[in-house]
Design a protein around this motif. Sequence first.
Motif, PDB file in Angstrom:
ATOM      1  N   GLN A 111       1.220  27.118  -8.161  1.00 27.05           N
ATOM      2  CA  GLN A 111       0.312  26.067  -8.635  1.00 27.05           C
ATOM      3  C   GLN A 111       0.710  24.734  -7.999  1.00 27.05           C
ATOM      4  OE1 GLN A 111      -2.421  25.783 -11.217  1.00 27.05           O
ATOM      5  NE2 GLN A 111      -2.479  23.914 -10.010  1.00 27.05           N
ATOM      6  N   GLY A 112      -0.233  24.119  -7.297  1.00 27.42           N
ATOM      7  CA  GLY A 112       0.045  22.822  -6.699  1.00 27.42           C
ATOM      8  C   GLY A 112      -0.125  21.686  -7.698  1.00 27.42           C
ATOM      9  N   THR A 113       0.400  20.510  -7.363  1.00 25.24           N
ATOM     10  CA  THR A 113       0.346  19.333  -8.235  1.00 25.24           C
ATOM     11  C   THR A 113      -0.216  18.142  -7.479  1.00 25.24           C
ATOM     12  OG1 THR A 113       2.275  20.055  -9.502  1.00 25.24           O
ATOM     13  CG2 THR A 113       1.689  17.712  -9.640  1.00 25.24           C
ATOM     14  N   LEU A 114      -1.255  17.529  -8.040  1.00 27.47           N
ATOM     15  CA  LEU A 114      -1.718  16.239  -7.532  1.00 27.47           C
ATOM     16  C   LEU A 114      -1.090  15.174  -8.415  1.00 27.47           C
ATOM     17  CD1 LEU A 114      -5.255  15.202  -6.350  1.00 27.47           C
ATOM     18  CD2 LEU A 114      -3.912  13.690  -7.831  1.00 27.47           C
ATOM     19  N   LEU A 115      -0.155  14.429  -7.844  1.00 23.25           N
ATOM     20  CA  LEU A 115       0.541  13.371  -8.578  1.00 23.25           C
ATOM     21  C   LEU A 115      -0.154  12.051  -8.310  1.00 23.25           C
ATOM     22  CD1 LEU A 115       2.847  12.302 -10.310  1.00 23.25           C
ATOM     23  CD2 LEU A 115       4.259  12.168  -8.228  1.00 23.25           C
ATOM     24  N   PHE A 116      -0.764  11.501  -9.365  1.00 24.61           N
ATOM     25  CA  PHE A 116      -1.452  10.219  -9.234  1.00 24.61           C
ATOM     26  C   PHE A 116      -0.514   9.122  -9.717  1.00 24.61           C
ATOM     27  CE2 PHE A 116      -4.169   6.920 -11.252  1.00 24.61           C
ATOM     28  CZ  PHE A 116      -4.733   6.417 -10.080  1.00 24.61           C
ATOM     29  N   THR A 139       5.447  20.168  -2.446  1.00 27.97           N
ATOM     30  CA  THR A 139       5.625  20.188  -3.896  1.00 27.97           C
ATOM     31  C   THR A 139       4.539  19.362  -4.580  1.00 27.97           C
ATOM     32  OG1 THR A 139       8.019  20.445  -3.664  1.00 27.97           O
ATOM     33  CG2 THR A 139       7.205  19.651  -5.790  1.00 27.97           C
ATOM     34  N   ILE A 140       4.206  18.229  -3.981  1.00 28.74           N
ATOM     35  CA  ILE A 140       3.167  17.369  -4.559  1.00 28.74           C
ATOM     36  C   ILE A 140       2.183  16.947  -3.475  1.00 28.74           C
ATOM     37  CG2 ILE A 140       4.659  16.428  -6.385  1.00 28.74           C
ATOM     38  CD1 ILE A 140       4.841  13.854  -4.650  1.00 28.74           C
ATOM     39  N   LEU A 141       0.966  16.694  -3.919  1.00 29.22           N
ATOM     40  CA  LEU A 141       0.003  15.973  -3.104  1.00 29.22           C
ATOM     41  C   LEU A 141      -0.106  14.601  -3.767  1.00 29.22           C
ATOM     42  CD1 LEU A 141      -3.311  17.213  -1.601  1.00 29.22           C
ATOM     43  CD2 LEU A 141      -3.223  15.021  -2.773  1.00 29.22           C
ATOM     44  N   LEU A 142       0.339  13.572  -3.073  1.00 32.04           N
ATOM     45  CA  LEU A 142       0.416  12.239  -3.657  1.00 32.04           C
ATOM     46  C   LEU A 142      -0.903  11.496  -3.493  1.00 32.04           C
ATOM     47  CD1 LEU A 142       2.152   9.905  -4.891  1.00 32.04           C
ATOM     48  CD2 LEU A 142       2.621   9.209  -2.528  1.00 32.04           C
ATOM     49  N   VAL A 143      -1.391  10.926  -4.587  1.00 34.10           N
ATOM     50  CA  VAL A 143      -2.521   9.993  -4.538  1.00 34.10           C
ATOM     51  C   VAL A 143      -2.053   8.718  -5.229  1.00 34.10           C
ATOM     52  CG1 VAL A 143      -4.892   9.506  -5.192  1.00 34.10           C
ATOM     53  CG2 VAL A 143      -4.236  11.830  -4.530  1.00 34.10           C
ATOM     54  N   GLY A 144      -1.840   7.687  -4.443  1.00 36.29           N
ATOM     55  CA  GLY A 144      -1.397   6.410  -4.997  1.00 36.29           C
ATOM     56  C   GLY A 144      -2.562   5.441  -5.114  1.00 36.29           C
ATOM     57  N   ALA A 145      -2.535   4.607  -6.136  1.00 41.78           N
ATOM     58  CA  ALA A 145      -3.571   3.581  -6.316  1.00 41.78           C
ATOM     59  C   ALA A 145      -2.920   2.212  -6.273  1.00 41.78           C
ATOM     60  CB  ALA A 145      -4.295   3.775  -7.642  1.00 41.78           C
ATOM     61  N   THR A 146      -3.569   1.278  -5.578  1.00 42.28           N
ATOM     62  CA  THR A 146      -3.021  -0.067  -5.477  1.00 42.28           C
ATOM     63  C   THR A 146      -4.141  -1.080  -5.299  1.00 42.28           C
ATOM     64  OG1 THR A 146      -1.533  -1.522  -4.219  1.00 42.28           O
ATOM     65  CG2 THR A 146      -2.678   0.194  -2.983  1.00 42.28           C
ATOM     66  N   THR A 147      -3.924  -2.250  -5.857  1.00 38.61           N
ATOM     67  CA  THR A 147      -4.837  -3.364  -5.625  1.00 38.61           C
ATOM     68  C   THR A 147      -4.305  -4.284  -4.536  1.00 38.61           C
ATOM     69  OG1 THR A 147      -3.748  -4.638  -7.377  1.00 38.61           O
ATOM     70  CG2 THR A 147      -5.689  -3.352  -7.999  1.00 38.61           C
ATOM     71  N   GLU A 148      -3.108  -3.989  -4.032  1.00 38.53           N
ATOM     72  CA  GLU A 148      -2.463  -4.829  -3.018  1.00 38.53           C
ATOM     73  C   GLU A 148      -2.570  -4.172  -1.639  1.00 38.53           C
ATOM     74  OE1 GLU A 148      -1.324  -7.800  -3.795  1.00 38.53           O
ATOM     75  OE2 GLU A 148      -1.756  -7.489  -5.916  1.00 38.53           O
ATOM     76  N   ASN A 149      -2.470  -4.983  -0.611  1.00 36.52           N
ATOM     77  CA  ASN A 149      -2.565  -4.488   0.761  1.00 36.52           C
ATOM     78  C   ASN A 149      -1.413  -3.530   1.059  1.00 36.52           C
ATOM     79  OD1 ASN A 149      -2.589  -4.158   3.582  1.00 36.52           O
ATOM     80  ND2 ASN A 149      -3.457  -6.177   3.886  1.00 36.52           N
ATOM     81  N   PRO A 150      -1.697  -2.254   1.312  1.00 42.21           N
ATOM     82  CA  PRO A 150      -0.619  -1.290   1.565  1.00 42.21           C
ATOM     83  C   PRO A 150       0.234  -1.658   2.769  1.00 42.21           C
ATOM     84  CG  PRO A 150      -2.708  -0.160   1.174  1.00 42.21           C
ATOM     85  CD  PRO A 150      -3.033  -1.614   1.338  1.00 42.21           C
ATOM     86  N   SER A 151      -0.335  -2.347   3.735  1.00 40.14           N
ATOM     87  CA  SER A 151       0.422  -2.720   4.932  1.00 40.14           C
ATOM     88  C   SER A 151       1.640  -3.557   4.582  1.00 40.14           C
ATOM     89  CB  SER A 151      -0.471  -3.509   5.896  1.00 40.14           C
ATOM     90  OG  SER A 151      -1.595  -2.760   6.282  1.00 40.14           O
ATOM     91  N   PHE A 152       1.529  -4.344   3.498  1.00 41.44           N
ATOM     92  CA  PHE A 152       2.625  -5.222   3.107  1.00 41.44           C
ATOM     93  C   PHE A 152       3.478  -4.634   1.993  1.00 41.44           C
ATOM     94  CE2 PHE A 152      -0.766  -8.491   4.267  1.00 41.44           C
ATOM     95  CZ  PHE A 152      -0.330  -8.572   5.580  1.00 41.44           C
TER      96      PHE A 152
END
Length: 438
Positions: A111-116, A139-152
């Motif tokens: 069973q895979g895991t989507l880690l939010f 082990t995980i498929l990562l889904v990250g959420a951000t309101t900030e510019n990921p580049s920084f």
Amino acid sequence: MADLFDTAPDEAARPAGPRPLADRLRPRRLSDVVGQEHLLGPDGPLGVMLTSGALGSLILWGPPGVGKTTIARLLADETRLAFVQISAIFTGVADLKKVFEAAKLRHANGQGTLLFVDEIHRFNKAQQDGFLPHMEDGTILLVGATTENPSFELNAALLSRAQVMVLERLDLAHLELLAQRAERELGRALPLTGPAREALLEMADGDGRALLNLIEQVAAWKPHGPISPDELSTRLMKRAAQYDKSGDGHYNLISALHKSVRGSDPDAALYWFTRMLEGGEDPRYLARRLTRMAVEDIALADPQAQGICLEAWQIYERLGSPEGELALAQAVIYLALAPKSNAGYAAYKNARAAARRTGSEPPPKHILNAPTALMKEQGYGEGYEYDHDTEAGFSGQNYFPEDMKRGVYYTPVERGFERELKRRLDYFTKLRARRQSG
């Protein structure tokens, strides 16, 4: 695209008791999401990933209330992955270890895991590195959420393993669809006039969750007739604009203000200026940046511009807010309508570049003072012509190092006061050429 929130949620899955409108109207399918067609459409990157069965780790970057959490949850449903949600604000190292251990057990059982990870930018660089081995071994498929510019805010190693998806704020058409869905869920129309309805949508400022919260308040009222915009603004506290004084919002808006001034658009410049003030920006910062604009983009095309900015700054310091902000607003208008030239700015950069290349070259001896006998013997000051003693008040001598080719750094434009400076420069250039040829 259909609406963001589902119209017929699974009643059996609902917990007992009242639930917020935004929660009651959550979508059950990605096809129900509104506002992110560029990502979820058949030709969008997420749509293509799902069709091909090649969903990878993602960073969802966008403002609040546009569906980041909802999309992550529905991606897990579409791919039959276990959905685990954490927030970087409340999750420590020990908590992360437990999450990874549970994901390993699921992985071992097929069973895979989507880690939010909500607010993933809140994790420091070392904590972000902790995700990497679990992403790499599946082990995980990562889904990250951000309101900030990921580049920084996110480190390069994490960004190299996840694709950034940019979510957009909801426009008025999207918000109207949400309002209609809310009315169907409530079983009645909102008691608003047409202009008041438009004002309500604008209050949400592109945030679908905020709109549904506002609608919930309006729906609880029992007015005698349709509510007007004035009554709406009296009953509802206007939602504060999304503006981070130290993040992207700050730099994006000051860039918009600067470019509007440079583009001679006083209305747009005033709009961005007031947007920053409404967001809580320090007027002193704006005064400093306005002065910078006068120096960089107007300069000698209108020598008064710098003084007007400094006077507006001083007026603000004496009057404070809100009276002093009017002086700054007037400076914005003046700068936007002033003739523009970056010739002085370009000349300074060109001269600095030349100085770096030839920084050891001495001045020519004829313009050096000779206070000692030894210096006179060395030729210091020999042949110097005192310009005031010449017929035109201009000797045309060389003032660059003797082994350096004469540089031309300042090229004034044919606008504003620089038109007069160009005339003077051309006059001296002709005199110099005449002297050298004679």
